[in-house]
Design an enzyme around this catalytic site. Structure first.
Site, PDB file in Angstrom:
ATOM      1  CG  ASN A 109      -1.936  -1.159   1.112  1.00 37.05           C
ATOM      2  OD1 ASN A 109      -2.035  -1.802   0.064  1.00 37.05           O
ATOM      3  ND2 ASN A 109      -2.659  -1.424   2.187  1.00 37.05           N
ATOM      4  CG  HIS A 155     -20.752  37.145 -29.777  1.00 35.91           C
ATOM      5  ND1 HIS A 155     -21.520  36.602 -28.773  1.00 35.91           N
ATOM      6  CD2 HIS A 155     -20.366  38.375 -29.331  1.00 35.91           C
ATOM      7  CE1 HIS A 155     -21.616  37.468 -27.774  1.00 35.91           C
ATOM      8  NE2 HIS A 155     -20.900  38.544 -28.086  1.00 35.91           N
ATOM      9  CB  SER A 276      -9.935  13.117 -48.990  1.00 41.34           C
ATOM     10  OG  SER A 276     -10.951  12.293 -49.513  1.00 41.34           O
ATOM     11  CE  LYS A 282     -11.886  17.860 -47.370  1.00 44.02           C
ATOM     12  NZ  LYS A 282     -12.816  16.783 -47.009  1.00 44.02           N
ATOM     13  CG  ASN A 284      -9.174  16.238 -44.730  1.00 41.01           C
ATOM     14  OD1 ASN A 284      -9.764  17.202 -45.236  1.00 41.01           O
ATOM     15  ND2 ASN A 284      -9.403  14.999 -45.091  1.00 41.01           N
ATOM     16  CD  GLU A 289     -10.784  17.414 -38.499  1.00 42.85           C
ATOM     17  OE1 GLU A 289     -11.855  16.811 -38.570  1.00 42.85           O
ATOM     18  OE2 GLU A 289     -10.019  17.529 -39.467  1.00 42.85           O
ATOM     19  CE1 TYR A 316      -4.433   0.315  -2.984  1.00 40.69           C
ATOM     20  CE2 TYR A 316      -5.365  -1.753  -2.208  1.00 40.69           C
ATOM     21  CZ  TYR A 316      -4.866  -0.976  -3.238  1.00 40.69           C
ATOM     22  OH  TYR A 316      -4.806  -1.471  -4.506  1.00 40.69           O
ATOM     23  CD  GLN A 321      -4.886  -3.470  -9.474  1.00 39.21           C
ATOM     24  OE1 GLN A 321      -4.167  -3.883  -8.579  1.00 39.21           O
ATOM     25  NE2 GLN A 321      -5.592  -4.278 -10.250  1.00 39.21           N
ATOM     26  CE  LYS A 324      -1.079   1.508  -9.556  1.00 43.76           C
ATOM     27  NZ  LYS A 324      -2.427   1.602  -8.994  1.00 43.76           N
TER      28      LYS A 324
HETATM   29  N1  ARG Z   1      -1.642  -3.334  -7.543  1.00 45.83           N
HETATM   30  C1  ARG Z   1      -2.093  -2.623  -6.423  1.00 45.83           C
HETATM   31  C2  ARG Z   1      -2.563  -1.217  -6.837  1.00 45.83           C
HETATM   32  O1  ARG Z   1      -2.209  -0.817  -7.885  1.00 45.83           O
HETATM   33  C3  ARG Z   1      -1.005  -2.502  -5.420  1.00 45.83           C
HETATM   34  C4  ARG Z   1      -1.440  -2.369  -3.989  1.00 45.83           C
HETATM   35  C5  ARG Z   1      -2.135  -3.579  -3.587  1.00 45.83           C
HETATM   36  N2  ARG Z   1      -2.396  -3.646  -2.175  1.00 45.83           N
HETATM   37  C6  ARG Z   1      -3.236  -4.546  -1.668  1.00 45.83           C
HETATM   38  N3  ARG Z   1      -3.381  -4.521  -0.403  1.00 45.83           N
HETATM   39  N4  ARG Z   1      -3.916  -5.369  -2.411  1.00 45.83           N
HETATM   40  O2  ARG Z   1      -3.304  -0.547  -6.138  1.00 45.83           O
END
Ligand code: ARG
Length: 459
Positions: A109, A155, A276, A282, A284, A289, A316, A321, A324
């Site tokens: 954690n 505007h 195109s 064209k 583009n 975009e 935690y 998780q 990420k």
């Molecule tokens: N892979 C987990 C995450 O990204 C790591 C921490 C996991 N901790 C646990 N007590 N399961 O959050």
């Protein structure tokens, strides 16, 4: 077998393992994980929680693992639950029982909280660099265009004359604020969660100042529950990234419009446009975009982070998780957008003649005509009304303020004299707007200097 085999009687179900595993995406934090473990092992040795010798063996082997991952000699085991477990079990595979001592006074954690902070700190720097580069290109474009008159819009209606330099410098202010926002978030994320352990700290006599110093943090986080469950810095970062995208979307939108035949204020370099598959004529603006489109995605990442964290009880929870992929996606996309937009901006040709022609049509000097009457003694509202009537007359008679005869002007007010023509010239309209922040070339030059000094201050 899993690390927790003592407590369990069965192996984890295969599909559940895949569902639970984060290694496919958290493997990109391998360097941070190893750096964190090296600092942790060093501290454990210095504090006599493990022997100096064990500490050294762990540190040396971790360095080798890093090397092997970098050279491709060691591959990630996608069956592992996450990058942390993978590296720890690789270490134990290599040095046996000594490796098993690394996780003393630590939990995944605080480990993941640390890795993510280290990773974010590195990425903030990259984004700041890209923004700096972008501001540099905006300044260069501005320096080439102090005198390039174009219509300014409100505007999306032609409003008052500005210069292309003035326009570019507006964006330098936005991206400067973005850098400041990142610096701010960077300051706040600069605290070390390592030592918070699972949630309640540890009974070992660890030195959190030492790991903070080794890892380049200002100091340790001050509450272990918060240390492991705080993801504010990820959300702040995603929010700063969203604002960057919003700024990029505005300039992108303008470039899309300006590249159309309806405007034709610019021509993209062939290297930064596409054709195109069916329409041979064209060209583009796909890049701009896509940047506009990717805004949705990055804002979505911010939203998913907020919603993931919402109502999570301390400390935690595995929900975290999910942080990420969202932040990595936002980061990857913002970097790609900046890396593509910068050279595109650098190579774009601006068609000054079309900008000037657009500025000549559309009565954008009407405010200057009203100001002319004010300077001859009329109250602004009266002058404004007279000028409005003149504009209506011009529209009906297919004239502009430049082609309207003096006799015609005088039908609306006797205050008009020959000097109305120079007073309403576009050049003069721009040159006279010298108040701080205005488009007058001398004023914009001063702003350019301020921004150049700012860029230097970032080094
Ligand atoms: N892979 C987990 C995450 O990204 C790591 C921490 C996991 N901790 C646990 N007590 N399961 O959050």
């Amino acid at each position: 077998m899993a690390l927790w085999e003592g407590r369990f009687k069965k192996e984890i179900d295969k599909q559940t393992n895949d569902f639970n595993s984060s290694i496919s995406f958290d493997k990109r934090m391998y360097k941070e994980d190893i750096t964190g473990s090296i600092a942790h092992a060093t501290m454990l040795g210095k504090c006599n929680i493990i022997s100096e010798k064990e500490s050294e063996t762990i540190v040396n082997e971790l360095k080798k693992i890093l090397d092997d991952l970098e050279t491709g000699k060691l591959e990630f085991d996608l069956e592992a639950e996450d990058v942390h477990m993978f590296i720890e079990s690789e270490l134990t595979k290599r040095i046996g029982d000594t490796g098993k001592r690394l996780h003393t006074a630590r939990s995944r954690n605080d480990q993941v909280a640390l890795d993510l902070r280290l990773y974010m700190k590195k990425e903030v720097k990259k984004i700041k660099e890209l923004l700096k580069e972008l501001i540099g290109v905006l300044v260069t474009q501005a320096e080439d265009n102090y005198e390039t008159i174009m219509p300014g819009y409100t505007h999306l209606q032609r409003a008052q004359p500005i210069t292309l330099a003035h326009y570019f410098m507006a964006y330098t202010e936005m991206f400067k604020r973005d850098i400041e926002r990142l610096k701010n978030a960077e300051d706040r994320m600069n605290e070390n969660p390592l030592g918070s352990c699972a949630l309640a700290g540890t009974t070992y006599d660890i030195d959190r100042y030492l790991t903070s110093e080794l890892l380049g943090f200002n100091g340790p986080t001050l509450n272990s529950l918060d240390g492991v469950s705080d993801r504010d810095y990820v959300i702040e970062f995603a929010s700063a990234l969203s604002i960057i995208m919003m700024h990029l979307s505005r300039i992108s939108e303008e470039f899309i419009m300006w590249g159309s035949y309806e405007f034709k204020f610019l021509e993209l370099d062939d290297a930064f446009a596409t054709g195109s598959s069916i329409m041979p004529q064209k060209k583009n603006p796909d890049i701009t975009e896509l940047i506009r489109g990717k805004n949705g995605r990055v804002y979505g990442d911010l939203m998913s982070l907020l919603v993931t964290m919402k109502s999570l009880p301390l400390a935690y929870n595995k929900d975290m998780q999910e942080d990420k992929e969202a932040i990595f996606d936002a980061l990857d996309n913002v970097k790609m957008c900046l890396e593509t937009f910068i050279p595109m901006l650098e190579t774009t040709t601006f068609i000054k003649e079309n900008m000037l022609n657009a500025a000549k049509r559309g009565f954008i000097n009407a405010t200057d005509c009203a100001d002319y009457l004010v300077k001859k003694g009329l109250p602004f509202r009266t002058a404004y009304k007279i000028t409005g009537t003149i504009v209506a007359y011009c529209i009906d008679n297919d004239k502009t303020l430049d082609t309207l005869l003096l006799e015609e002007y005088q039908k609306f007010s006797q205050l008009f004299a020959e000097d109305i023509y120079p007073a309403t010239s576009l050049q003069k309209a721009v040159n006279d707007r010298t108040a701080i922040g205005g488009p007058a070339p001398e004023t914009v030059k001063k702003h350019v200097q301020v921004i150049k000094d700012y860029l230097r201050s970032l080094d």
